[in-house]
Design a protein around this motif. Structure first.
Motif, PDB file in Angstrom:
ATOM      1  N   PRO A 139      12.307  36.404   5.807  1.00 49.57           N
ATOM      2  CA  PRO A 139      12.425  36.682   4.321  1.00 49.57           C
ATOM      3  C   PRO A 139      10.985  37.548   3.874  1.00 49.57           C
ATOM      4  O   PRO A 139      11.204  37.713   2.803  1.00 49.57           O
ATOM      5  CB  PRO A 139      11.754  34.754   4.330  1.00 49.57           C
ATOM      6  CG  PRO A 139      12.587  34.004   4.571  1.00 49.57           C
ATOM      7  CD  PRO A 139      13.275  34.927   6.043  1.00 49.57           C
ATOM      8  N   LYS A 140      10.289  37.573   5.123  1.00 53.84           N
ATOM      9  CA  LYS A 140       9.080  38.222   5.006  1.00 53.84           C
ATOM     10  C   LYS A 140      10.143  40.177   5.360  1.00 53.84           C
ATOM     11  O   LYS A 140       8.764  40.718   5.750  1.00 53.84           O
ATOM     12  CB  LYS A 140       7.859  38.552   5.586  1.00 53.84           C
ATOM     13  CG  LYS A 140       7.457  37.021   4.969  1.00 53.84           C
ATOM     14  CD  LYS A 140       5.854  35.918   5.439  1.00 53.84           C
ATOM     15  CE  LYS A 140       5.548  35.785   4.379  1.00 53.84           C
ATOM     16  NZ  LYS A 140       4.335  35.206   5.330  1.00 53.84           N
ATOM     17  N   GLU A 141      10.966  40.127   5.334  1.00 58.66           N
ATOM     18  CA  GLU A 141      10.965  42.322   5.865  1.00 58.66           C
ATOM     19  C   GLU A 141      11.355  42.234   4.734  1.00 58.66           C
ATOM     20  O   GLU A 141      12.844  42.564   4.230  1.00 58.66           O
ATOM     21  CB  GLU A 141      13.002  41.366   6.641  1.00 58.66           C
ATOM     22  CG  GLU A 141      12.821  42.832   7.880  1.00 58.66           C
ATOM     23  CD  GLU A 141      11.758  43.729   8.373  1.00 58.66           C
ATOM     24  OE1 GLU A 141      11.803  44.584   8.467  1.00 58.66           O
ATOM     25  OE2 GLU A 141      11.806  43.256   9.147  1.00 58.66           O
ATOM     26  N   ALA A 142      10.445  43.447   4.875  1.00 61.39           N
ATOM     27  CA  ALA A 142      10.246  44.049   3.864  1.00 61.39           C
ATOM     28  C   ALA A 142      11.475  44.815   3.175  1.00 61.39           C
ATOM     29  O   ALA A 142      11.556  45.405   2.112  1.00 61.39           O
ATOM     30  CB  ALA A 142       9.029  44.730   3.737  1.00 61.39           C
ATOM     31  N   SER A 143      11.685  45.404   5.040  1.00 61.48           N
ATOM     32  CA  SER A 143      12.363  46.672   4.703  1.00 61.48           C
ATOM     33  C   SER A 143      14.061  46.538   3.701  1.00 61.48           C
ATOM     34  O   SER A 143      14.187  47.141   3.273  1.00 61.48           O
ATOM     35  CB  SER A 143      12.768  47.442   5.620  1.00 61.48           C
ATOM     36  OG  SER A 143      13.455  46.847   6.510  1.00 61.48           O
ATOM     37  N   ALA A 144      14.819  45.060   4.403  1.00 63.52           N
ATOM     38  CA  ALA A 144      15.375  44.414   3.678  1.00 63.52           C
ATOM     39  C   ALA A 144      15.595  44.026   1.914  1.00 63.52           C
ATOM     40  O   ALA A 144      16.471  44.635   1.431  1.00 63.52           O
ATOM     41  CB  ALA A 144      15.756  43.640   4.853  1.00 63.52           C
ATOM     42  N   LEU A 176       7.997  52.739   1.002  1.00 63.29           N
ATOM     43  CA  LEU A 176       8.733  54.060   0.528  1.00 63.29           C
ATOM     44  C   LEU A 176       9.853  53.965  -0.264  1.00 63.29           C
ATOM     45  O   LEU A 176      10.167  54.053  -1.164  1.00 63.29           O
ATOM     46  CB  LEU A 176       8.965  55.624   1.609  1.00 63.29           C
ATOM     47  CG  LEU A 176       7.922  56.338   2.319  1.00 63.29           C
ATOM     48  CD1 LEU A 176       8.259  56.564   3.659  1.00 63.29           C
ATOM     49  CD2 LEU A 176       7.323  57.204   1.257  1.00 63.29           C
ATOM     50  N   THR A 177      11.349  53.295   0.595  1.00 64.52           N
ATOM     51  CA  THR A 177      12.058  52.936  -0.087  1.00 64.52           C
ATOM     52  C   THR A 177      12.449  52.301  -1.100  1.00 64.52           C
ATOM     53  O   THR A 177      12.393  51.615  -2.328  1.00 64.52           O
ATOM     54  CB  THR A 177      13.035  51.977   0.670  1.00 64.52           C
ATOM     55  OG1 THR A 177      12.693  51.415   1.710  1.00 64.52           O
ATOM     56  CG2 THR A 177      13.506  52.914   2.149  1.00 64.52           C
ATOM     57  N   ALA A 178      10.846  50.995  -0.767  1.00 62.47           N
ATOM     58  CA  ALA A 178      10.429  50.577  -2.248  1.00 62.47           C
ATOM     59  C   ALA A 178       9.758  51.005  -3.315  1.00 62.47           C
ATOM     60  O   ALA A 178      10.503  50.531  -4.926  1.00 62.47           O
ATOM     61  CB  ALA A 178       9.660  49.295  -1.882  1.00 62.47           C
ATOM     62  N   GLU A 179       9.301  52.320  -3.503  1.00 57.14           N
ATOM     63  CA  GLU A 179       8.817  52.944  -4.495  1.00 57.14           C
ATOM     64  C   GLU A 179      10.042  53.803  -4.723  1.00 57.14           C
ATOM     65  O   GLU A 179      10.184  54.473  -5.535  1.00 57.14           O
ATOM     66  CB  GLU A 179       7.613  54.310  -3.780  1.00 57.14           C
ATOM     67  CG  GLU A 179       6.525  53.551  -3.177  1.00 57.14           C
ATOM     68  CD  GLU A 179       5.992  53.406  -3.985  1.00 57.14           C
ATOM     69  OE1 GLU A 179       5.999  53.720  -5.447  1.00 57.14           O
ATOM     70  OE2 GLU A 179       4.185  53.177  -4.287  1.00 57.14           O
ATOM     71  N   THR A 200       6.605  62.843  -6.445  1.00 59.87           N
ATOM     72  CA  THR A 200       5.376  63.769  -6.591  1.00 59.87           C
ATOM     73  C   THR A 200       4.230  63.245  -5.202  1.00 59.87           C
ATOM     74  O   THR A 200       3.856  64.321  -4.762  1.00 59.87           O
ATOM     75  CB  THR A 200       4.842  64.762  -7.853  1.00 59.87           C
ATOM     76  OG1 THR A 200       5.808  65.420  -8.642  1.00 59.87           O
ATOM     77  CG2 THR A 200       4.138  65.731  -6.985  1.00 59.87           C
ATOM     78  N   ARG A 201       3.981  61.885  -5.950  1.00 53.81           N
ATOM     79  CA  ARG A 201       3.135  61.143  -5.459  1.00 53.81           C
ATOM     80  C   ARG A 201       3.391  61.448  -3.252  1.00 53.81           C
ATOM     81  O   ARG A 201       3.411  61.373  -2.116  1.00 53.81           O
ATOM     82  CB  ARG A 201       2.756  60.462  -5.395  1.00 53.81           C
ATOM     83  CG  ARG A 201       1.421  60.338  -6.530  1.00 53.81           C
ATOM     84  CD  ARG A 201       1.115  59.180  -7.228  1.00 53.81           C
ATOM     85  NE  ARG A 201       1.480  58.077  -7.366  1.00 53.81           N
ATOM     86  CZ  ARG A 201       2.353  57.709  -8.668  1.00 53.81           C
ATOM     87  NH1 ARG A 201       2.106  58.630  -9.406  1.00 53.81           N
ATOM     88  NH2 ARG A 201       2.911  56.865  -8.210  1.00 53.81           N
ATOM     89  N   LEU A 202       5.223  60.760  -3.678  1.00 48.88           N
ATOM     90  CA  LEU A 202       5.810  60.348  -2.573  1.00 48.88           C
ATOM     91  C   LEU A 202       5.264  61.859  -1.096  1.00 48.88           C
ATOM     92  O   LEU A 202       5.392  61.607   0.115  1.00 48.88           O
ATOM     93  CB  LEU A 202       6.938  59.989  -2.106  1.00 48.88           C
ATOM     94  CG  LEU A 202       6.737  58.909  -3.302  1.00 48.88           C
ATOM     95  CD1 LEU A 202       8.619  58.270  -3.307  1.00 48.88           C
ATOM     96  CD2 LEU A 202       6.409  57.642  -2.264  1.00 48.88           C
TER      97      LEU A 202
END
Length: 542
Positions: A139-144, A176-179, A200-202
């Motif tokens: 449940p805490k796998e942020a990338s997924a 990054l993917t969440a952004e 631009t920030r990324l």
């Protein structure tokens, strides 16, 4: 080498692995490979070493051997999939990951890899299933969670995208993917300036890899376009494509013997001097096709010419079955189109050989479509099968050709601007001059074919479809031997859930004229290639 010496070497390799001496273990395994072709550990280590040296085909061969020896080892299939991803063989990679998951269905690492492969293929439903299974187990796998946010954004479910992205960012700040998911949600909701600022920030992040950089530039370019900052948008499209060229160039060079533009030129040169008689001589009728379907047509055209719109519309007719973006001609035409000798053989093709090729083709069609298609007109859509028209006319003499047309300037600019999965054909579109040159070569080839081959062609203009949809589709249905059905006007209701091409995303809004004349906004940017396209603009009456 005697058995005692072999045992000592193997024990030394195992000991190096146990001590964490990875480089030593890889080196020893590669050096001892010829003595241990039946030892999976050595094969895996040697494959890893070869892969790091850029010798991917050799590495894949060793992994395949390891899989044959230990088919129950999920890790071997997972590594095969990871290697195929790096080779650009995403569909094959997904099959390898699925084999691994059949053995270890709860492997989070493999589920993440399968989800990523599915996402790259545009199979958002499958990708969502894989990433959802990851979240159930971890449940805490942020990338997924962030990947699920990207999928929600791609489906324009912006509230879900924001909730998932923010949840991922709590678990892993600055992911990054969440952004990117938040940036896409902003863009969909008309907040182009917010997308521009975020992207631009990324771009200044030191952890940006090529895949993420391409996505960030793509989003920022579209934001600039909405803001009518055309210089900045064009620069980002160029930078995105340059990144794709750099990342994919070596793979494409390994995969092909001939660039697609050179193939088109070679074929045009051959047919410019080919006698007509052999190409009008019959290689027998397509009795297999007559048994399989009530009609047969090929839907062709340069990418971004309107082939997807036409295919999606026709697919809603109850008398039509469509094949979209699946190459069913590759195997049956293999060898014929590669050189002049092959083309000579095709020109003289005998009915028995043609029948065998037709059986193979229709077998593949049946496997793809499934069910009974005896009452259907089968429409085989693969735009750049323009080059395969000699094979088509020899094998399927009664097949009809639908040829999608659009203003060449809009076509080439759109090809340069939109993002495709990169294969040898789409690679030609990453540079504006290359895209225009390829368009010119393909259109020249098409006109050369029409002078030599017995083709039954109907051109369908994208602009005419947009302006007078019902009349244009009515005439197209008549050409195919079909009657009008009101279902074709409701095609947008039956679009696939997962967008497979850039056109699918746009078609969700139905038929509209938004894409017409887009090149004019960027006329000064594409000015260098307008002379290449001018003769086609004139010939096609634009």
């Amino acid at each position: 080498m005697d058995s005692d010496e072999a045992d000592r070497i193997f024990d030394a390799i195992v000991a190096a692995v146990a001590r964490g001496e990875r480089k030593r273990a890889l080196h020893m395994a590669e050096a001892a490979l010829r003595y241990f072709m039946d030892e999976p550990l050595v094969l895996l280590l040697a494959a890893e070493s070869l892969d790091e040296q850029g010798r991917a085909p050799e590495a894949l061969s060793l992994l395949t051997r390891a899989a044959e020896i230990t088919p129950e080892q999920a890790e071997v299939s997972r590594r095969i999939g990871a290697l195929m991803i790096r080779q650009g063989r995403t569909r094959d990679a997904l099959s390898a990951f699925e084999k691994a998951l059949a053995i270890e269905p709860d492997s989070v690492v493999t589920l993440l890899a399968a989800g990523e492969a599915s996402y790259r293929l545009g199979a958002l439903t499958s990708a969502g299933d894989y990433f959802g299974r990851v979240v159930e187990r971890a449940p805490k796998e942020a990338s997924a969670i962030a990947a699920l946010a990207l999928i929600a954004a791609r489906r324009q479910k912006t509230d879900d995208a924001r909730a998932l992205a923010n949840r991922a960012l709590v678990l892993q700040p600055n992911l990054l993917t969440a952004e990117m998911a938040l940036g896409r949600a902003d863009l969909i909701e008309g907040l182009a300036e917010a997308t521009r600022e975020r992207m631009t920030r990324l771009l200044h992040r030191p952890d940006l890899n090529d895949d993420i950089r391409v996505g960030v530039l793509d989003l920022r370019a579209d934001a600039f376009d909405i803001l009518d900052l055309r210089d900045e948008a064009f620069a980002d499209y160029q930078s995105r494509n340059a990144t794709l060229r750099r990342a994919n160039g070596p793979r494409i060079e390994r995969e092909i013997n001939e660039r697609r533009v050179d193939e088109a030129r070679r074929l045009a040169e051959y047919f410019a001097h080919a006698p007509n008689d052999p190409w009008h001589a019959s290689a027998g009728e397509d009795h297999v096709g007559a048994r399989a379907a009530s009609g047969h047509a090929f839907l062709l055209g340069f990418p971004r010419s309107g082939t997807t719109l036409l295919e999606r519309v026709l697919a809603t007719h109850p008398g039509v079955a469509t094949l979209s973006e699946v190459d069913h001609l590759a195997e049956v035409g293999r060898g014929f189109m590669a050189d002049a000798k092959g083309l000579d053989r095709l020109a003289q093709l005998t009915p028995p050989l043609a029948d065998a090729a037709r059986e193979s083709y229709w077998g593949r069609v049946a496997a793809t479509l499934g069910g009974n298609i005896s009452d259907k007109v089968v429409i085989d859509k693969l735009p750049l099968h323009i080059t395969a028209l000699p094979t088509i006319t020899k094998l399927f003499p009664r097949a009809k050709i639908l040829f999608a047309m659009r203003d060449p300037r809009d076509v080439v600019f759109s090809c340069f601007r939109r993002r495709f999965q990169i294969n040898s054909a789409m690679f030609e579109l990453l540079d504006l001059n290359d895209a225009a040159t390829y368009y010119d070569a393909v259109m020249t080839l098409d006109r050369t074919y029409r002078a030599r081959l017995p083709l039954t062609v109907r051109e369908v203009r994208h602009e005419t479809m947009v302006r007078n949809f019902a009349a244009e589709i009515q005439e197209t249905l008549v050409f195919l031997g079909l009657e009008w059905d009101p279902a074709v006007e409701r095609f947008a209701e039956r679009l696939p859930v997962d967008a497979q091409t850039p056109s699918d995303v746009q078609l969700a809004r139905g038929v509209n004229a938004d894409g017409a004349g887009q090149w004019r906004r960027y006329a000064q940017h594409i000015a260098p290639v307008l002379p290449i396209l001018e003769k086609w603009v004139t010939e096609f009456g634009y």
